[in-house]
Design a protein around this motif. Structure first.
Motif, short mmCIF file in Angstrom:
data_model
loop_
_atom_site.label_atom_id
_atom_site.label_comp_id
_atom_site.label_asym_id
_atom_site.label_seq_id
_atom_site.Cartn_x
_atom_site.Cartn_y
_atom_site.Cartn_z
N LEU A 1 81.26 -5.46 -48.72
CA LEU A 1 82.30 -3.95 -49.38
C LEU A 1 82.77 -4.41 -50.64
O LEU A 1 83.58 -3.22 -51.41
N ARG B 1 76.32 -1.58 -48.90
CA ARG B 1 77.00 -1.00 -50.08
C ARG B 1 76.72 -1.72 -51.25
O ARG B 1 76.30 -1.15 -52.40
N SER C 1 79.73 8.28 -49.04
CA SER C 1 79.32 7.06 -49.47
C SER C 1 78.23 7.31 -48.54
O SER C 1 77.52 5.91 -48.32
N HIS D 1 78.37 0.07 -45.34
CA HIS D 1 79.30 -0.85 -45.36
C HIS D 1 80.21 -1.82 -44.91
O HIS D 1 81.35 -1.95 -43.88
#
Length: 687
Positions: A474, A528, A387, A469
């Motif tokens: 997000l 994100r 991520s 994020h």
């Protein structure tokens, strides 16, 4: 042997009496721990720690960390004994304003202090970072016959350190990594501020450390068993595949009428108590701040020992450079803190024709280029590698070779779900010399790590926080994961840069700024969601903090829109609505870093945010703080919501249409008022 015992006793008791005087002189502080820890600190420095007071930044020195930093009178006294830049007058100025002896140790403030400690648990966690850096530098540079890096990291920690969660995170990872040159001494005096540890801390902490994979020893008498202290440290040095902890039972405030009680923990001893302590240890009770010449002689000899080892090390490095010229040149460059020539030329550049991309992916592209040309960059993630996009394709994990998961030359650290520990460890890595740490988690979880992140700024350590994020963008994870207030916190923190890039060019610029600054941390907040590459964005303009992205057709805009990150493209669409539908002249400003903008001259700032023109800010985080730069704000005043990010933006009216609506309202309001308030007063200086 008797003579050696006598000098040991004289040194230990000098530390105890001087600590009592130093704390009494400040009328504030903690005399108990220095008096109780005097024997173990004396043994460490007399026979084990290799350091050079005349070159306190010698790269291969042993590192000493006082994790229970409230006991800093102990550390200051020993540094003074050895001949660091700390005089008796400095000891007398303990806890006085602007002195070199503050109430807790501060890196880059006092000569000989490795890391900033005080908040409990941080020091031992920093020490894990120091040990990681040593292991990595050794694996990178050492060759047969050339142990360029082989120093130990020694820590003294107390009951309070073992109760803090950050310590547990860091020590768990240290055990996994098998950091054999990390030796921690646990000052087990059974006292915290509230009283005996029986009130709240009855776990068998050494079983916990055994479970972590540490080598554990227990010494029952740390007050007088000098031989036992020697033996325990010597054994710990020989354990090469585990970090070591030595639990030593001591008496807090040893020698005081109130020894063993919480009253000696956080308050000076009374004058009468100090008199009887001095009489007990053979000192003149009428004299203060006394150091016998024999004590100075012994500690100056310790310093001379380190000075000799330091010279031998530099001689070895010169021989190393002759045999391994490329490695030697890289070693010297890194130790000087110099980045490779031309490193900034590898930063990716983007055009408006390039595809939309999340800035976390832009960050991955930037890191992939940088890690090849800047080998001292060492990255990681708190279990969010896919991520955060912090791992480059050719990365090797930093792991003990026995795990077959990587090796100590590896530059990617798997921190696990340990945000606070990760950040504290990075502070240690950054303090070591020759390594630049960066690591990632979600921006919202920076507050999990805040105790360490704040110390990054206070200790002036170059640490790069890669925070993805970064807003309500997000989406589905909802308000538990969507940061709202976080950037208000980072922007309010002295000596910390907050960088929220709007596209790929600004992401490159964020790393440019973060690497150019070697005296503080940077927080890079990344999206994100995919966002467009912008016309007019600039890598170098990030250095200014804020700049005009779309210069208006003339020099007299009706309104200025200022935005950051993913909201710059929203503001751009809002500007088009204002221009095309309402014939309103708009200036669009990208503000990737308010702190850097504040550093610019007033002339520059008013050239961007023009005096007399209404300014509207747009950011999908808290509007708190934007009043400094704008007259009206589009942003968040509540927590977020769970849903598709486009729906969440629409729900909170962070849209081009609402931006245009607020801009028109702002223009009309100030037309009615007859003037627009200045954002920057005439006397406002650049920071």
């Amino acid at each position: 042997m008797a003579q050696e015992q006598n000098i040991d006793s004289l040194c230990i008791n000098t530390i105890r009496t001087l600590a009592a005087d130093v704390v009494r002189g400040a009328n504030a502080g903690h005399p108990g721990a220095p008096m109780g820890c005097a024997p173990l600190a004396h043994v460490l420095f007399k026979d084990y720690i290799m350091a050079n007071p005349k070159d306190s930044h010698w790269p291969n020195r042993d590192r000493f960390v006082l994790s229970n930093g409230h006991a800093c009178a102990l550390q200051y006294i020993i540094l003074h004994f050895m001949g660091y830049k700390l005089s008796m007058d400095d000891l007398k100025a303990f806890r006085h304003a602007n002195s070199l002896t503050p109430g807790h140790p501060e890196r880059k403030h006092t000569d000989g202090i490795e890391v900033t400690t005080g908040p409990l648990g941080q020091g031992i966690s920093n020490a894990v970072g120091l040990a990681i850096a040593e292991a990595h530098m050794a694996a990178t540079f050492n060759k047969p016959g050339f142990d360029i890096f082989n120093n130990f990291t020694y820590v003294i920690m107390g009951d309070g350190c073992l109760q803090e969660g950050v310590q547990s995170e860091a020590c768990s990872l240290a055990g996994h990594l098998k950091l054999g040159k990390l030796i921690a001494v646990y000052d087990d005096n059974h006292i915290t501020i509230d009283g005996d540890t029986a009130l709240s801390f009855t776990e068998d902490s050494m079983k916990r450390f055994e479970a972590y994979g540490w080598h554990v020893q227990i010494l029952e008498n740390g007050d007088t068993d000098i031989k036992g202290l020697h033996q325990a440290i010597a054994i710990a040095q020989k354990v090469t595949d585990k970090p070591s902890v030595i639990k030593i039972r001591t008496t807090i405030g040893y020698g005081s009428l109130h020894q063993g009680e919480e009253t000696v923990h956080g308050s000076p001893l009374s004058e009468d108590d100090i008199r009887q302590v001095k009489e007990k240890f053979g000192f003149n009770p009428d004299e203060k701040y006394v150091v016998p010449q024999a004590v100075y002689d012994l500690y100056h000899a310790i310093g001379a020992r380190g000075e000799k080892a330091c010279k031998q090390w530099y001689d070895m490095v010169e021989q190393y450079c002759q045999k391994y010229p490329e490695l030697g040149a890289d070693l010297k460059r890194r130790l000087k803190g110099q980045l490779p020539n031309g490193w900034e030329n590898v930063l990716p550049r983007f055009t408006a024709n390039d595809k939309e991309m999340a800035t976390r992916k832009c960050s991955e592209a930037v890191l992939t280029k940088l890690v090849d040309i800047i080998p001292e960059m060492m990255g990681g993630s708190a279990d969010l590698t896919p991520s955060n996009n912090t791992r480059w394709k050719t990365a090797v994990d930093f792991q003990h070779p026995s795990t077959h998961l990587g090796d100590y030359a590896g530059r990617y650290i798997r921190y696990g779900v340990r945000e606070h520990g990760m950040s504290a460890i990075m502070n240690g890595i950054g303090a070591y010399q020759g390594v630049i740490p960066f690591s990632g988690t979600f921006l919202n979880f920076l507050t999990y790590a805040w105790g360490a992140a704040r110390l990054s700024a206070l200790s002036k350590t170059r640490v790069i926080y890669v925070m993805t994020h970064d807003s309500i963008g997000l989406g589905e994870d909802g308000p538990t994961h969507q940061p709202i207030e976080t950037l208000a916190l980072t922007r309010a923190t002295p000596n910390m840069l907050t960088l929220r890039p709007a596209d790929g060019n600004e992401t490159s610029g964020a790393y440019l700024v973060a690497l150019e600054r070697d005296d503080g941390p940077s927080v890079i907040a990344l999206t994100r969601q995919n966002i467009p590459q912008l016309e007019g964005s600039s890598v170098e303009a990030v250095r200014k903090g804020g700049y005009i992205l779309e210069p208006e057709s003339d020099a007299n805009p009706d309104v200025i829109l200022v935005a950051t990150g993913s909201e710059v493209s929203i503001a751009m669409e809002g500007a088009k609505l204002l221009q095309q539908k309402h014939r309103i002249k708009v200036r669009l400003v990208s503000m990737p870093c308010t702190e850097l903008f504040d550093e610019q001259s007033r002339d520059y700032r008013v050239s961007v945010l023009k005096v007399g023109v209404p300014v509207v800010s747009v950011e999908a985080l808290s509007t708190f703080g934007w009043q400094k730069y704008s007259h009206a704000q589009v942003g968040m005043t509540t927590f977020g919501n769970s849903g598709k990010y486009t729906d969440v933006y629409a729900l909170f009216k962070i849209t081009p249409e609402h931006v245009a609506e607020v801009a028109i309202q702002c223009i009309n309001f100030f037309k009615k008022e007859g003037s627009v308030p200045h954002l920057f007063a005439e006397f406002s200086p650049a920071t």
